[in-house]
Design a protein around this motif. Structure first.
Motif, PDB file in Angstrom:
ATOM      1  N   TRP A  74       0.833  -1.202   0.000  1.00 25.23           N
ATOM      2  CA  TRP A  74       0.000   0.000   0.000  1.00 25.23           C
ATOM      3  C   TRP A  74       0.870   1.255   0.000  1.00 25.23           C
ATOM      4  O   TRP A  74       1.850   1.354   0.730  1.00 25.23           O
ATOM      5  N   GLY A  75       0.476   2.207  -0.815  1.00 29.99           N
ATOM      6  CA  GLY A  75       1.049   3.542  -0.787  1.00 29.99           C
ATOM      7  C   GLY A  75      -0.077   4.540  -0.539  1.00 29.99           C
ATOM      8  O   GLY A  75      -1.037   4.227   0.171  1.00 29.99           O
ATOM      9  N   GLU A  76       0.023   5.708  -1.159  1.00 32.14           N
ATOM     10  CA  GLU A  76      -1.014   6.707  -0.895  1.00 32.14           C
ATOM     11  C   GLU A  76      -1.163   7.703  -2.041  1.00 32.14           C
ATOM     12  O   GLU A  76      -0.171   8.173  -2.608  1.00 32.14           O
ATOM     13  N   SER A  77      -2.424   7.985  -2.373  1.00 24.77           N
ATOM     14  CA  SER A  77      -2.743   9.170  -3.163  1.00 24.77           C
ATOM     15  C   SER A  77      -3.150  10.288  -2.213  1.00 24.77           C
ATOM     16  O   SER A  77      -2.689  11.409  -2.323  1.00 24.77           O
ATOM     17  N   GLY A  78      -4.031   9.962  -1.263  1.00 32.87           N
ATOM     18  CA  GLY A  78      -4.369  10.931  -0.220  1.00 32.87           C
ATOM     19  C   GLY A  78      -5.833  11.294  -0.190  1.00 32.87           C
ATOM     20  O   GLY A  78      -6.664  10.732  -0.902  1.00 32.87           O
ATOM     21  N   PHE A  79      -6.146  12.251   0.671  1.00 39.03           N
ATOM     22  CA  PHE A  79      -7.512  12.760   0.757  1.00 39.03           C
ATOM     23  C   PHE A  79      -7.788  13.668  -0.438  1.00 39.03           C
ATOM     24  O   PHE A  79      -6.961  14.497  -0.812  1.00 39.03           O
TER      25      PHE A  79
END
Length: 330
Positions: free
Chosen positions: A143-148
């Motif tokens: 898992w990584g992140e794009s974000g809110f």
């Protein structure tokens, strides 16, 4: 904080160094964002780590902007499942057309902050999503992140649901059509690769995306005047692989890939959060008007979006949604 893109020109070569690997191999990795985004940079970091770990016997060529799928990011998962691609760094939204359960991440106001996000992806919810992905011939590596996702537009500040009335907002998929409709906007589903020109030409008035992973590296501020930091939906990024190709690897290769993937996506998530934190001032410097809603205003948005939340919670499964709301103690 950037890393050079690993480009390899040899299709196959004889391996001389790493034990247990019969021949050198070049993999193809698709990312739908451009070279400046933290998602593509995470992919490049993975390529570097895997090349180093394998002594050059497993290399990865990173293709940004979904060029391997003709700019259609929604095809990445399908091609990966068929084995036409090897790896992809993508997001829950992009893969949700193939894996509908991934829509659970996007439910409006499901998460209030990073602590809840991290508990979900590192707990039973994340484990269940990895299991479901394998049912679709996809191996979720890390898992990584794009974000809110925050809202931008070229017309006016958005402080209440009423301010959205009539605005044409680009969205990425069916859930967001329902959410924006409930909020009073006029949603338009458009491929991301076509969105900048749509904003530039006034085909749509606004869009919603994470600051660090998309809005800044894709230079959305050049065609948008206002941003509302309403944190209404969260989008994880993740590195995945064709399950068939994963299962064809020997244990040593799998271990190297898994270790490189975990390290690269941990790095990518940290980078994304740094870019998001620093990005607000950059957007102000670029001339955007930034609005941070009060808790009461956020509650009004959440209440207006609740019919869409309930509709999609039923679609993805209430039991699955319950996993996302569990705390580590529960």
């Amino acid at each position: 904080m950037t890393f050079g893109k690993l480009i390899t020109t040899a299709a196959m070569a004889v391996a001389l160094c790493a034990p247990g690997i019969a021949s050198a191999e070049t993999f193809r990795l698709s990312s739908e964002t451009n070279e400046n985004s933290s998602r593509t940079q995470g992919a490049e970091r993975f390529a570097e780590l895997l090349d180093e770990a394998s002594g050059g016997d497993m290399t990865v060529k990173v293709f940004p902007n979904a060029v391997l799928t003709g700019g259609d990011q929604l095809k990445q998962g399908e091609m990966l499942a068929r084995g036409s691609l090897d790896f992809s760094v993508t997001s829950a939204i992009t893969i949700s057309t193939l894996v509908p359960e991934m829509s659970a991440f996007s439910l409006p106001y499901l998460f209030s902050g990073y602590d809840e996000v991290d508990a979900a992806v590192n707990g039973p919810a994340g484990e269940e999503m990895a299991r479901i992905m394998e049912e679709h011939d996809l191996k979720l590596l890390a898992w990584g992140e794009s974000g809110f996702r925050e809202l931008t537009n070229s017309k006016r500040p958005i402080r209440t649901p009423e301010d959205l009335a009539g605005l044409k907002i680009r969205v990425a998929g069916p859930m967001f059509i329902d959410v924006m409709s409930e909020l009073g906007a006029n949603p338009q589903q458009i491929q991301w690769t076509e969105t900048f020109s749509a904003l530039q030409q006034g085909v749509v008035d606004g869009q919603e995306n994470p600051i660090g992973a998309v809005i800044i590296p894709q230079r959305v501020y050049e065609v948008q005047k206002y941003i509302t930091n309403w944190h209404y939906s969260y989008d994880p990024a993740f590195l995945m692989m064709s399950l068939a190709k994963w299962e064809a690897l020997d244990p040593e290769q799998q271990e190297m890939i898994q270790t490189a993937a975990t390290e690269a996506m941990d790095w990518q998530k940290e980078l994304t959060r740094e870019q998001t934190e620093e990005g607000i001032q950059l957007l102000k410097d670029e001339g955007m008007e930034v609005y941070d809603p009060t808790p009461e205003e956020l509650e009004a948005f959440a209440e207006a979006a609740k019919p869409a939340f309930d509709l999609w919670a039923d679609k993805v499964g209430r039991d699955l949604v319950e996993l996302f709301t569990q705390t580590p103690e529960s």
